[in-house]
Design a protein around this motif. Structure first.
Motif, PDB file in Angstrom:
ATOM      1  N   LEU A  26       0.794  -0.961   0.476  1.00 46.59           N
ATOM      2  CA  LEU A  26      -0.542   0.259   0.233  1.00 46.59           C
ATOM      3  C   LEU A  26       0.929   1.210  -0.329  1.00 46.59           C
ATOM      4  CD1 LEU A  26      -3.012   0.646  -0.189  1.00 46.59           C
ATOM      5  CD2 LEU A  26      -2.379   0.904   3.019  1.00 46.59           C
ATOM      6  N   GLU A  27       2.099   1.579   1.124  1.00 47.58           N
ATOM      7  CA  GLU A  27       3.094   2.658   1.381  1.00 47.58           C
ATOM      8  C   GLU A  27       3.516   2.856  -0.394  1.00 47.58           C
ATOM      9  OE1 GLU A  27       2.945  -0.281   2.993  1.00 47.58           O
ATOM     10  OE2 GLU A  27       2.013   0.598   4.702  1.00 47.58           O
ATOM     11  N   GLU A  28       3.962   1.611  -1.243  1.00 45.04           N
ATOM     12  CA  GLU A  28       4.927   1.707  -1.656  1.00 45.04           C
ATOM     13  C   GLU A  28       3.995   2.313  -3.516  1.00 45.04           C
ATOM     14  OE1 GLU A  28       7.766  -1.011  -5.257  1.00 45.04           O
ATOM     15  OE2 GLU A  28       6.711  -2.293  -4.034  1.00 45.04           O
ATOM     16  N   THR A  29       2.573   2.090  -3.014  1.00 43.32           N
ATOM     17  CA  THR A  29       2.077   2.814  -4.386  1.00 43.32           C
ATOM     18  C   THR A  29       1.063   3.543  -4.226  1.00 43.32           C
ATOM     19  OG1 THR A  29       0.628  -0.141  -5.092  1.00 43.32           O
ATOM     20  CG2 THR A  29      -0.506   1.682  -5.320  1.00 43.32           C
ATOM     21  N   GLN A  30       1.269   4.347  -3.093  1.00 41.09           N
ATOM     22  CA  GLN A  30       0.536   5.534  -2.477  1.00 41.09           C
ATOM     23  C   GLN A  30       1.727   7.219  -3.619  1.00 41.09           C
ATOM     24  OE1 GLN A  30      -2.063   7.025   0.680  1.00 41.09           O
ATOM     25  NE2 GLN A  30       0.266   8.142   0.858  1.00 41.09           N
ATOM     26  N   ALA A  31       3.204   6.154  -2.983  1.00 38.21           N
ATOM     27  CA  ALA A  31       4.197   7.241  -3.099  1.00 38.21           C
ATOM     28  C   ALA A  31       4.927   7.470  -4.795  1.00 38.21           C
ATOM     29  CB  ALA A  31       5.284   6.307  -2.294  1.00 38.21           C
ATOM     30  N   SER A  43      -6.236   4.475   1.133  1.00 40.36           N
ATOM     31  CA  SER A  43      -6.580   3.346   1.968  1.00 40.36           C
ATOM     32  C   SER A  43      -7.873   2.532   1.537  1.00 40.36           C
ATOM     33  CB  SER A  43      -7.936   4.213   3.557  1.00 40.36           C
ATOM     34  OG  SER A  43      -7.607   5.769   2.933  1.00 40.36           O
ATOM     35  N   VAL A  44      -7.459   1.174   2.509  1.00 38.08           N
ATOM     36  CA  VAL A  44      -7.987  -0.112   2.193  1.00 38.08           C
ATOM     37  C   VAL A  44      -9.386  -0.022   2.956  1.00 38.08           C
ATOM     38  CG1 VAL A  44      -7.556  -2.501   1.759  1.00 38.08           C
ATOM     39  CG2 VAL A  44      -6.011  -0.944   1.342  1.00 38.08           C
ATOM     40  N   LEU A  45     -10.300  -0.238   2.692  1.00 39.44           N
ATOM     41  CA  LEU A  45     -11.648  -0.840   3.330  1.00 39.44           C
ATOM     42  C   LEU A  45     -12.182  -1.791   3.788  1.00 39.44           C
ATOM     43  CD1 LEU A  45     -13.675   2.454   1.174  1.00 39.44           C
ATOM     44  CD2 LEU A  45     -11.802   1.794   3.541  1.00 39.44           C
ATOM     45  N   GLY A  46     -11.482  -2.433   4.060  1.00 42.48           N
ATOM     46  CA  GLY A  46     -11.090  -3.460   4.199  1.00 42.48           C
ATOM     47  C   GLY A  46      -9.760  -4.597   4.381  1.00 42.48           C
ATOM     48  N   SER A  47      -9.149  -5.727   4.790  1.00 36.13           N
ATOM     49  CA  SER A  47      -7.863  -6.696   4.260  1.00 36.13           C
ATOM     50  C   SER A  47      -7.183  -5.620   3.908  1.00 36.13           C
ATOM     51  CB  SER A  47      -8.446  -7.768   5.338  1.00 36.13           C
ATOM     52  OG  SER A  47      -7.216  -8.132   5.069  1.00 36.13           O
ATOM     53  N   SER A  52      -4.053  -5.426  -3.878  1.00 34.64           N
ATOM     54  CA  SER A  52      -3.072  -5.423  -4.588  1.00 34.64           C
ATOM     55  C   SER A  52      -3.109  -4.381  -5.816  1.00 34.64           C
ATOM     56  CB  SER A  52      -3.047  -6.679  -5.040  1.00 34.64           C
ATOM     57  OG  SER A  52      -3.890  -6.939  -6.173  1.00 34.64           O
ATOM     58  N   ALA A  53      -2.434  -4.245  -6.139  1.00 30.91           N
ATOM     59  CA  ALA A  53      -2.077  -2.842  -7.822  1.00 30.91           C
ATOM     60  C   ALA A  53      -1.360  -3.040  -8.417  1.00 30.91           C
ATOM     61  CB  ALA A  53      -2.031  -1.754  -6.235  1.00 30.91           C
ATOM     62  N   TRP A  54      -1.915  -2.571 -10.046  1.00 28.74           N
ATOM     63  CA  TRP A  54      -1.217  -2.363 -10.858  1.00 28.74           C
ATOM     64  C   TRP A  54      -1.012  -0.794 -11.630  1.00 28.74           C
ATOM     65  CZ3 TRP A  54      -3.455  -2.357 -16.266  1.00 28.74           C
ATOM     66  CH2 TRP A  54      -1.859  -2.616 -16.754  1.00 28.74           C
ATOM     67  N   TYR A  55      -0.652  -0.916 -11.509  1.00 27.30           N
ATOM     68  CA  TYR A  55      -0.173   0.589 -12.920  1.00 27.30           C
ATOM     69  C   TYR A  55       0.962   0.515 -13.877  1.00 27.30           C
ATOM     70  CZ  TYR A  55      -0.078   5.679 -14.117  1.00 27.30           C
ATOM     71  OH  TYR A  55       0.181   6.986 -14.627  1.00 27.30           O
ATOM     72  N   ALA A  56       0.487   1.075 -14.640  1.00 31.69           N
ATOM     73  CA  ALA A  56       1.647   0.877 -16.006  1.00 31.69           C
ATOM     74  C   ALA A  56       1.278   2.546 -16.850  1.00 31.69           C
ATOM     75  CB  ALA A  56       1.313   0.202 -16.969  1.00 31.69           C
ATOM     76  N   GLY A  71      -7.203  -4.033  -7.058  1.00 29.16           N
ATOM     77  CA  GLY A  71      -7.704  -5.074  -6.231  1.00 29.16           C
ATOM     78  C   GLY A  71      -7.408  -6.069  -4.898  1.00 29.16           C
ATOM     79  N   GLY A  72      -8.600  -7.237  -4.354  1.00 30.51           N
ATOM     80  CA  GLY A  72      -8.818  -7.437  -3.041  1.00 30.51           C
ATOM     81  C   GLY A  72      -9.679  -6.993  -2.045  1.00 30.51           C
ATOM     82  N   ALA A  73     -10.214  -5.721  -1.947  1.00 30.94           N
ATOM     83  CA  ALA A  73     -10.414  -5.148  -1.276  1.00 30.94           C
ATOM     84  C   ALA A  73     -11.184  -3.947  -2.418  1.00 30.94           C
ATOM     85  CB  ALA A  73      -9.720  -4.777   0.278  1.00 30.94           C
ATOM     86  N   VAL A  74     -12.349  -2.940  -1.672  1.00 29.80           N
ATOM     87  CA  VAL A  74     -12.564  -1.688  -1.707  1.00 29.80           C
ATOM     88  C   VAL A  74     -11.529  -1.275  -1.255  1.00 29.80           C
ATOM     89  CG1 VAL A  74     -14.260  -0.344  -1.371  1.00 29.80           C
ATOM     90  CG2 VAL A  74     -14.780  -2.388  -1.578  1.00 29.80           C
ATOM     91  N   THR A  75     -10.961  -0.202  -2.586  1.00 33.04           N
ATOM     92  CA  THR A  75     -10.198   0.882  -2.127  1.00 33.04           C
ATOM     93  C   THR A  75     -10.548   2.293  -2.138  1.00 33.04           C
ATOM     94  OG1 THR A  75      -8.452  -0.940  -3.338  1.00 33.04           O
ATOM     95  CG2 THR A  75      -7.662   1.332  -2.454  1.00 33.04           C
ATOM     96  N   LEU A  76     -10.216   3.023  -1.207  1.00 31.65           N
ATOM     97  CA  LEU A  76     -10.317   4.720  -1.679  1.00 31.65           C
ATOM     98  C   LEU A  76      -9.091   5.238  -2.321  1.00 31.65           C
ATOM     99  CD1 LEU A  76     -12.357   6.870  -0.785  1.00 31.65           C
ATOM    100  CD2 LEU A  76     -11.442   7.421   1.438  1.00 31.65           C
TER     101      LEU A  76
END
Length: 336
Positions: A26-31, A43-47, A52-56, A71-76
């Motif tokens: 989460l931290e690396e994706t946000q940065a 923020s992840v609204l769940g566990s 998970s994340a993918w960006y290109a 993926g994996g949970a609702v993400t804000l």
């Protein structure tokens, strides 16, 4: 033809797309995505263990295209305003809920688009597995296109609603230019090394955006101030006053305004609560009334010749709108 699917790993897409994020941190994706876009809170609204994340992304001068998935949970996603650029987002899978606090809220499904303008504060709630592509254009490019679309003499501050494309035809037009942009990036097309092609594609994308999505442009309330703050409307008003007796068409009026017929009709509805041809008809009706009033007692003047001179070929219709406007028939004006 739609653009390449946003869930396709960028390593498989080839071209100049670069994978910047693929993982569960989460931290690396946000940065990383904060650096690619604007500073934002993720923020992840769940566990958080399920995140998970993918960006290109890739692009050429003037345009950046990207693919993004959470993926994996609702993400804000809660970013700062974009300030210097605009994003046109298209969902390829799943749904997201876009919230512009105090203004709008919309649930966007696969195949639909929405626009995030540079001035908007927004939040996006991603359902698990939602995927999208985005087209990024600079604020300066978009606002130059808005000025041209609205008949202005310079850039116009461009604000967009969260609504998607305005019609099925608009959907097809935007998907067409978006697919062209993606092909140039994924196929390492000539826009990568030709400034002329890159500039033309960028300007075309901005111009098509004006015609396909709902532009909210602040203007002057004509009913409050008596002024029209829209250059395209002012041009057509002047033309109608100067050439009211000529057989002007909507295409003629739009050409004078330097906007599309649809954009001109929308501007007239917004600023004058009528249509361009409706305004022209009112000018012609006023001219006919003036001529009939000036010819009172002149036996050589007839209602029919005055009506025909000002573009009213149906005398019955002319008499009806005239009486509605002035409270009596044209012949009564002539006899008074």
């Amino acid at each position: 033809m739609s653009e390449p699917d946003a869930d396709t790993p960028a390593d498989d897409l080839g071209g100049s797309m670069r994978t910047l994020v693929r993982g569960q941190s989460l931290e690396e994706t946000q940065a990383i995505i904060s650096g690619a876009y604007s500073p934002y809170r993720l923020s992840v609204l769940g566990s958080a263990d399920a995140f998970s994340a993918w960006y290109a992304e890739g692009g050429f001068p003037g345009v950046t295209v990207s693919g993004l998935q959470y993926g994996g949970a609702v993400t804000l996603v809660d970013p700062q305003p974009l300030t210097s650029y605009l994003l046109v987002c298209r969902l390829s899978h799943g749904t997201v809920r876009v919230v512009s606090p105090g203004r709008e809220e919309r649930v966007v499904s696969a195949g639909e688009t929405y626009v995030l303008d540079p001035y908007r504060k927004f939040q996006v709630y991603w359902e698990s597995g939602a995927r999208m592509t985005t087209v990024r254009l600079s604020r300066e490019t978009v606002e130059a296109a808005a000025g041209q679309a609205l008949g202005g003499d310079g850039p116009v501050r461009a604000r967009f609603s969260l609504n998607g494309a305005v019609s099925p035809a608009a959907v097809r037009s935007w998907e067409g230019i978006s697919a062209a942009l993606h092909r140039e990036v994924l196929g390492e097309g000539v826009a990568q090394h030709s400034p002329i092609v890159a500039s033309q594609l960028t300007q075309a994308a901005a111009a098509i955006l004006m015609e396909t999505h709902e532009l909210i442009t602040p203007g002057v309330d004509v009913r409050r101030t008596g002024a029209v703050g829209h250059p395209a409307v002012r041009r057509v008003m002047a033309l109608a006053q100067e050439r009211a007796a000529e057989p002007l068409t909507l295409a003629d009026l739009a050409a004078t305004a330097r906007v599309s017929p649809r954009a001109l009709q929308e501007a007239f509805r917004r600023y004058l609560d009528t249509t361009p041809l409706g305004y022209l008809r009112e000018v012609r009706l006023a001219r006919a009334h003036e001529e009939l009033a000036a010819a009172r007692g002149d036996g050589d003047v007839t209602v029919s010749e005055v009506a025909y001179r000002w573009g009213f070929s149906n005398l019955g219709r002319f008499a009806a709108v005239y009486q509605q406007r002035y409270g009596h028939t044209p012949s009564a004006t002539l006899r008074a």
